[in-house]
Design a protein around this motif. Structure first.
Motif, short mmCIF file in Angstrom:
data_model
loop_
_atom_site.label_atom_id
_atom_site.label_comp_id
_atom_site.label_asym_id
_atom_site.label_seq_id
_atom_site.Cartn_x
_atom_site.Cartn_y
_atom_site.Cartn_z
N CYS A 1 -2.12 -4.17 -3.25
CA CYS A 1 -1.75 -2.81 -3.62
C CYS A 1 -0.90 -2.19 -2.51
O CYS A 1 -0.78 -2.74 -1.42
CB CYS A 1 -2.99 -1.97 -3.88
SG CYS A 1 -4.07 -1.84 -2.45
N THR A 2 -0.33 -1.05 -2.79
CA THR A 2 0.47 -0.32 -1.83
C THR A 2 0.27 1.16 -2.06
O THR A 2 -0.32 1.57 -3.06
CB THR A 2 1.96 -0.71 -1.97
OG1 THR A 2 2.71 -0.09 -0.93
CG2 THR A 2 2.52 -0.32 -3.31
N HIS A 3 0.72 1.96 -1.12
CA HIS A 3 0.60 3.41 -1.29
C HIS A 3 1.74 4.09 -0.52
O HIS A 3 2.43 3.46 0.28
CB HIS A 3 -0.76 3.91 -0.80
CG HIS A 3 -0.96 3.71 0.68
ND1 HIS A 3 -1.38 2.50 1.20
CD2 HIS A 3 -0.76 4.53 1.73
CE1 HIS A 3 -1.46 2.60 2.52
NE2 HIS A 3 -1.07 3.81 2.87
N LYS B 1 3.39 8.46 0.41
CA LYS B 1 3.25 9.90 0.22
C LYS B 1 3.80 10.35 -1.13
O LYS B 1 3.39 11.37 -1.66
CB LYS B 1 3.95 10.64 1.35
CG LYS B 1 3.27 10.46 2.69
CD LYS B 1 3.99 11.22 3.78
CE LYS B 1 3.27 10.96 5.11
NZ LYS B 1 3.95 11.64 6.20
N ARG C 1 5.47 8.70 -5.09
CA ARG C 1 5.53 7.52 -5.96
C ARG C 1 6.68 6.61 -5.54
O ARG C 1 6.53 5.39 -5.48
CB ARG C 1 5.71 7.97 -7.41
CG ARG C 1 5.85 6.85 -8.39
CD ARG C 1 6.07 7.40 -9.80
NE ARG C 1 6.49 6.36 -10.70
CZ ARG C 1 5.71 5.71 -11.54
NH1 ARG C 1 4.44 6.02 -11.60
NH2 ARG C 1 6.19 4.77 -12.32
N ALA D 1 5.78 4.58 -2.46
CA ALA D 1 4.84 3.51 -2.79
C ALA D 1 5.56 2.36 -3.48
O ALA D 1 5.31 1.19 -3.18
CB ALA D 1 3.72 4.05 -3.67
N LYS E 1 7.62 0.48 -0.84
CA LYS E 1 6.74 -0.37 -0.02
C LYS E 1 6.28 -1.59 -0.81
O LYS E 1 6.19 -2.69 -0.27
CB LYS E 1 5.55 0.43 0.49
CG LYS E 1 5.91 1.43 1.56
CD LYS E 1 4.67 2.16 2.03
CE LYS E 1 4.99 3.11 3.15
NZ LYS E 1 3.78 3.79 3.66
#
Length: 52
Positions: A12-14, A16, A18, A21, A24
């Motif tokens: 998964c990624t995240h 600040k 959409r 994310a 990344k």
């Protein structure tokens, strides 16, 4: 990244936003694909998510 679920500890990624994310996630995908290709490992087939 659903396709990496059985090959990566935290697929998964995240970020600040959409967009951050997603960016990344794209970087992570590229990193794994390059490593797997260099090691001669198979690449997971992409899946399609159904959006209701």
């Amino acid at each position: 990244i659903p396709e990496f679920g059985d090959r990566v500890v935290m697929p998964c990624t995240h970020g600040k936003t959409r967009e951050e994310a997603i960016h990344k996630g794209e970087e992570v995908i590229e990193m794994y694909l390059e490593a797997w290709l260099a090691e001669g490992e198979s690449i997971p087939e992409p899946s399609t998510l159904q959006i209701a």
